[in-house]
Design a protein around this motif. Structure first.
Motif, short mmCIF file in Angstrom:
data_model
loop_
_atom_site.label_atom_id
_atom_site.label_comp_id
_atom_site.label_asym_id
_atom_site.label_seq_id
_atom_site.Cartn_x
_atom_site.Cartn_y
_atom_site.Cartn_z
N GLN A 1 -1.35 14.08 -0.70
CA GLN A 1 -1.41 12.76 -1.32
C GLN A 1 -2.05 12.82 -2.70
O GLN A 1 -3.09 13.45 -2.92
CB GLN A 1 -2.18 11.78 -0.44
CG GLN A 1 -2.13 10.35 -0.95
CD GLN A 1 -2.71 9.34 0.01
OE1 GLN A 1 -3.04 9.67 1.15
NE2 GLN A 1 -2.83 8.10 -0.43
N GLU B 1 -11.17 15.58 4.36
CA GLU B 1 -9.83 16.12 4.25
C GLU B 1 -9.80 17.60 4.61
O GLU B 1 -10.86 18.23 4.74
CB GLU B 1 -9.32 15.92 2.81
CG GLU B 1 -9.22 14.45 2.42
CD GLU B 1 -8.74 14.30 1.00
OE1 GLU B 1 -8.45 15.34 0.36
OE2 GLU B 1 -8.66 13.17 0.51
N GLU C 1 -7.27 6.32 6.73
CA GLU C 1 -7.28 7.06 5.47
C GLU C 1 -8.63 6.91 4.79
O GLU C 1 -9.18 7.84 4.23
CB GLU C 1 -6.16 6.56 4.56
CG GLU C 1 -4.79 7.05 4.94
CD GLU C 1 -4.67 8.56 4.83
OE1 GLU C 1 -5.21 9.14 3.88
OE2 GLU C 1 -4.08 9.16 5.73
N PRO D 1 -6.11 5.37 -8.38
CA PRO D 1 -6.79 4.14 -7.94
C PRO D 1 -6.28 2.91 -8.69
O PRO D 1 -6.09 2.92 -9.91
CB PRO D 1 -8.26 4.42 -8.27
CG PRO D 1 -8.38 5.91 -8.25
CD PRO D 1 -7.07 6.41 -8.79
N GLN E 1 0.84 -1.20 0.00
CA GLN E 1 0.00 0.00 0.00
C GLN E 1 0.88 1.26 0.00
O GLN E 1 0.84 2.04 0.95
CB GLN E 1 -0.92 0.01 1.23
CG GLN E 1 -1.97 -1.07 1.26
CD GLN E 1 -3.07 -0.84 0.24
OE1 GLN E 1 -3.21 0.25 -0.30
NE2 GLN E 1 -3.84 -1.87 -0.04
N GLU F 1 -11.22 10.04 4.02
CA GLU F 1 -11.12 10.41 2.62
C GLU F 1 -12.09 11.54 2.25
O GLU F 1 -11.78 12.39 1.44
CB GLU F 1 -11.39 9.19 1.74
CG GLU F 1 -11.03 9.42 0.28
CD GLU F 1 -10.91 8.11 -0.47
OE1 GLU F 1 -11.30 8.10 -1.64
OE2 GLU F 1 -10.46 7.11 0.11
N ARG G 1 -3.67 10.39 -5.43
CA ARG G 1 -4.25 9.05 -5.53
C ARG G 1 -4.45 8.64 -6.99
O ARG G 1 -5.04 9.38 -7.77
CB ARG G 1 -5.58 9.00 -4.79
CG ARG G 1 -5.46 9.14 -3.28
CD ARG G 1 -6.82 9.04 -2.61
NE ARG G 1 -6.71 8.98 -1.14
CZ ARG G 1 -6.65 10.04 -0.36
NH1 ARG G 1 -6.70 11.25 -0.90
NH2 ARG G 1 -6.55 9.90 0.94
N THR H 1 -4.19 15.76 -14.50
CA THR H 1 -4.28 14.62 -13.60
C THR H 1 -3.55 13.46 -14.25
O THR H 1 -3.33 13.46 -15.48
CB THR H 1 -5.75 14.23 -13.32
OG1 THR H 1 -6.43 14.04 -14.56
CG2 THR H 1 -6.46 15.32 -12.52
N LYS I 1 2.08 5.07 -0.79
CA LYS I 1 1.37 6.32 -0.99
C LYS I 1 2.29 7.31 -1.70
O LYS I 1 3.48 7.39 -1.42
CB LYS I 1 0.92 6.91 0.36
CG LYS I 1 -0.19 6.13 1.05
CD LYS I 1 -0.55 6.78 2.37
CE LYS I 1 -1.81 6.16 2.95
NZ LYS I 1 -1.66 4.72 3.26
N ARG J 1 -0.05 0.64 -8.06
CA ARG J 1 1.00 0.59 -7.05
C ARG J 1 2.26 1.23 -7.63
O ARG J 1 2.97 0.64 -8.44
CB ARG J 1 1.29 -0.86 -6.64
CG ARG J 1 2.39 -1.00 -5.59
CD ARG J 1 2.78 -2.43 -5.36
NE ARG J 1 1.74 -3.17 -4.65
CZ ARG J 1 1.04 -4.17 -5.17
NH1 ARG J 1 1.26 -4.53 -6.43
NH2 ARG J 1 0.12 -4.80 -4.46
N GLU K 1 -4.15 2.80 7.22
CA GLU K 1 -4.91 2.64 6.00
C GLU K 1 -6.40 2.73 6.27
O GLU K 1 -7.16 3.34 5.52
CB GLU K 1 -4.58 1.30 5.34
CG GLU K 1 -5.19 1.13 3.95
CD GLU K 1 -4.71 2.20 2.98
OE1 GLU K 1 -5.51 2.59 2.10
OE2 GLU K 1 -3.56 2.65 3.09
#
Length: 594
Positions: free
Chosen positions: A107, A535, A528, A111, A75, A532, A109, A161, A77, A114, A525
């Motif tokens: 952060q 924030e 988080e 989705p 996981q 979410e 993200r 993005t 980040k 990894r 985790e």
């Protein structure tokens, strides 16, 4: 009858354990003390990181903790901070701050992805995931304009993005220059991007030679370079000479075909790849080098380059014995052919390092000089380079484009003996990563690229804060003063409770910084997920297809686009109060050069 435990240790570690599924390997650890010891071997877990996660760790000097990193990569980040222009942070929402840029890690993200490596370009980021896919965001060339109707055949087309590059093969390493990037795929093919939609494979008979097996790909300011396993260095220039002519002609041809303008769909850039046949320039071999004493390592039979680091018109080289060399100039093919490698004894020999005032001065704060030293890693960007050793007594030495064999390195005392495993360089800010997972930054504020927090919220006078309280003269200050002493970055801004996180990779360029971290608290985790939708205050950014027009700021009688950069690597390093933005990559394009 011989048992499993009777097999030679080398056979188990090199030929059997790397192919055992991780759950089975962990079960094997529980069967005996011998297997518990063998299954904790650092080399084993480094190999499994490469095969299971496409994570090589080549950009750091880490020598231990690979099993810990393996566990954390379930996981990881990604965090980014600094300048917001050109879409370079890839955030769909920005945290609200009272100061320019994003001044603390936020952060990012993606989705279902990894990330295992993060590389910053002049106005962009490139990320490599565990499957060998490349993800990009920002603008590859922010000095040109990209319209919403353009495809990614245009270098100025922003990706506000993250977008996935649809390449024919998986990649294993990537490097960024100011306005371009190059990568090495799993078939040892070399690709270069001057736009994200039309990467080209460099094809040459010189690269077909068995001695030309790629070891490292490295982008300088305006060129790309390759180090082979035989220790040879090849260089090519996508923005000048014959290669630039070929690229320009090919782009004209592709422009006639609409689909080759490469419009992103559903988060993917469908790259139109092509081959460019041209011989890169092979740099001259390194000169005869002296024996190095007190390296703490056995001598090898052949001295050759094992690492390179490229920056503005120069390349730094490192040999397997710890010699640091500098090649200049690589401004173009003509200067490269005439250039030569210069040995830098002040960056290589422990006896000369001991004479540095940091270790030999009469000051009561002087550090204990190293008894042994072998430089094991180098890095470079823009006008500066770093050479450093590993271990608890790590030494970090800094130079620049003007460094000669007689130049004494710049040394920041706070970076010595700190187990530094990676140092990355932006235009005017810098970051060092320690083996303990701490990230330290120093240099110019650079629109928040230090990541130390909102200067308006920090205690006045502390690193990253304004020198005095807000109000009065403070309103006329453009940015906080430069940070001289490397200061730790936190990765829990906006969290309801402090979080213990471990940084295992960092990158910097231009006026922005990024890092990959893992949680030390197993409950993080879950927290988080719960937080979410809760924030810290965020502001929506522009749509992903809009071009961001940079602000125009009066500067010295002319109008410049961007911010006035200020800062340096540390005490004693050269640099002006307002460096030319035309040469830096962090601000936006200049309206007029110096």
């Amino acid at each position: 009858m011989p048992t499993f435990s009777d097999m030679p240790v080398e056979l188990l570690l090199d030929n059997l354990f790397p192919f055992i599924p991780t759950p089975d390997l962990l079960n094997l650890c529980c069967t005996s003390k011998l297997f518990a010891l063998l299954c904790s071997d650092d080399t084993l877990w480094r190999r499994k990181l490469r095969t299971d996660f496409n994570f090589c760790g080549e950009t750091t000097a880490r020598t231990s903790g690979w099993k810990y990193i393996y566990r954390g990569l379930s996981q990881p980040k990604a965090f980014v901070w600094g300048e917001k222009a050109n879409g370079r942070l890839g955030l769909s929402r920005f945290p609200k701050t009272n100061s320019p840029g994003v001044p603390f890690p936020t952060q990012l993200r993606i989705p279902g992805v990894r990330l295992v490596n993060l590389v910053a370009g002049g106005m962009s980021f490139h990320a490599l995931d565990s499957e060998g896919n490349i993800h990009v965001w920002g603008t590859l060339d922010g000095t040109t304009m990209g319209l919403g109707s353009d495809g990614y055949s245009e270098p100025g087309k922003p990706a506000n993005t993250p977008l996935l590059l649809d390449m024919p093969t998986a990649s294993r390493s990537i490097s960024c220059g100011r306005l371009h990037s190059s990568c090495l795929d799993h078939k040892n093919k070399i690709w270069t991007f001057v736009n994200w939609g039309r990467p080209f494979q460099l094809v040459s008979q010189l690269l077909e030679d068995p001695d030309a097996i790629p070891l490292q790909i490295e982008c300088g300011w305006t060129f790309s370079s390759l180090l082979t396993k035989a220790g040879d260095v090849f260089v090519w220039w996508p923005f000048s000479g014959r290669m630039h002519e070929i690229i320009s002609q090919k782009n004209l041809e592709m422009d006639q075909d609409g689909y080759k303008k490469v419009v992103a769909r559903e988060g993917v850039i469908p790259c139109v790849t092509w081959s460019l046949e041209l011989d890169p320039v092979r740099l001259p071999p390194i000169p005869p080098l002296p024996e190095l004493n007190h390296t703490g390592d056995e001598k090898t039979q052949i001295t050759q380059l094992i690492q390179i680091a490229a920056f503005e018109s120069h390349i730094i080289g490192l040999t397997n014995r710890g010699h640091v060399l500098k090649f200049g100039s690589t401004e173009n093919e003509t200067t490269a052919v005439r250039g030569r490698w210069e040995y830098l004894p002040q960056f290589s020999e422990v006896d000369l390092v001991k004479e540095h005032p940091t270790f030999s001065g009469d000051n009561g704060d002087r550090l204990t000089p190293p008894e042994t030293m072998q430089i094991t890693h180098i890095s470079a960007n823009f006008q500066h380079f770093i050479a450093y050793s590993t271990g608890a007594s790590s030494i970090v030495l800094m130079g620049d484009t003007d460094t000669t064999p007689n130049t004494v390195p710049k040394i920041i005392p706070a970076l010595q003996n700190k187990a530094v495993i990676s140092v990355v360089i932006g235009d005017y800010h810098n970051a060092a990563l320690t083996a303990g997972g701490k990230l330290l930054t120093w240099g110019a504020y650079s629109a928040g690229a230090l990541g130390l927090g909102d200067p308006a919220e920090l205690e006045p006078g502390t690193p990253g804060a304004y020198a005095i309280a807000r109000g009065g003269d403070q309103r006329r200050r453009r940015e906080p003063p430069a940070v001289q002493v490397p200061t730790e970055v936190r990765f829990d801004h906006g969290s309801k409770k402090p979080k213990d996180r471990f940084c295992f990779a960092a990158t910097a360029a231009g006026w922005h910084t990024g890092a990959l971290v893992i949680d030390l608290d197993p409950d993080d985790e879950k927290d988080e997920i719960e937080l979410e939708d809760d924030e810290p205050e965020l502001e929506m950014r522009d749509g992903p297809n809009q071009w961001e027009s940079p602000p125009i700021i009066p500067f010295g009688g002319v109008f410049r686009v961007g911010h006035a950069g200020r800062g340096h690597l540390g005490p004693g390093l050269r640099g002006s109060v307002f460096p030319s933005l035309g040469r830096g990559s962090g601000g936006n394009a200049t309206a007029e050069e110096n």
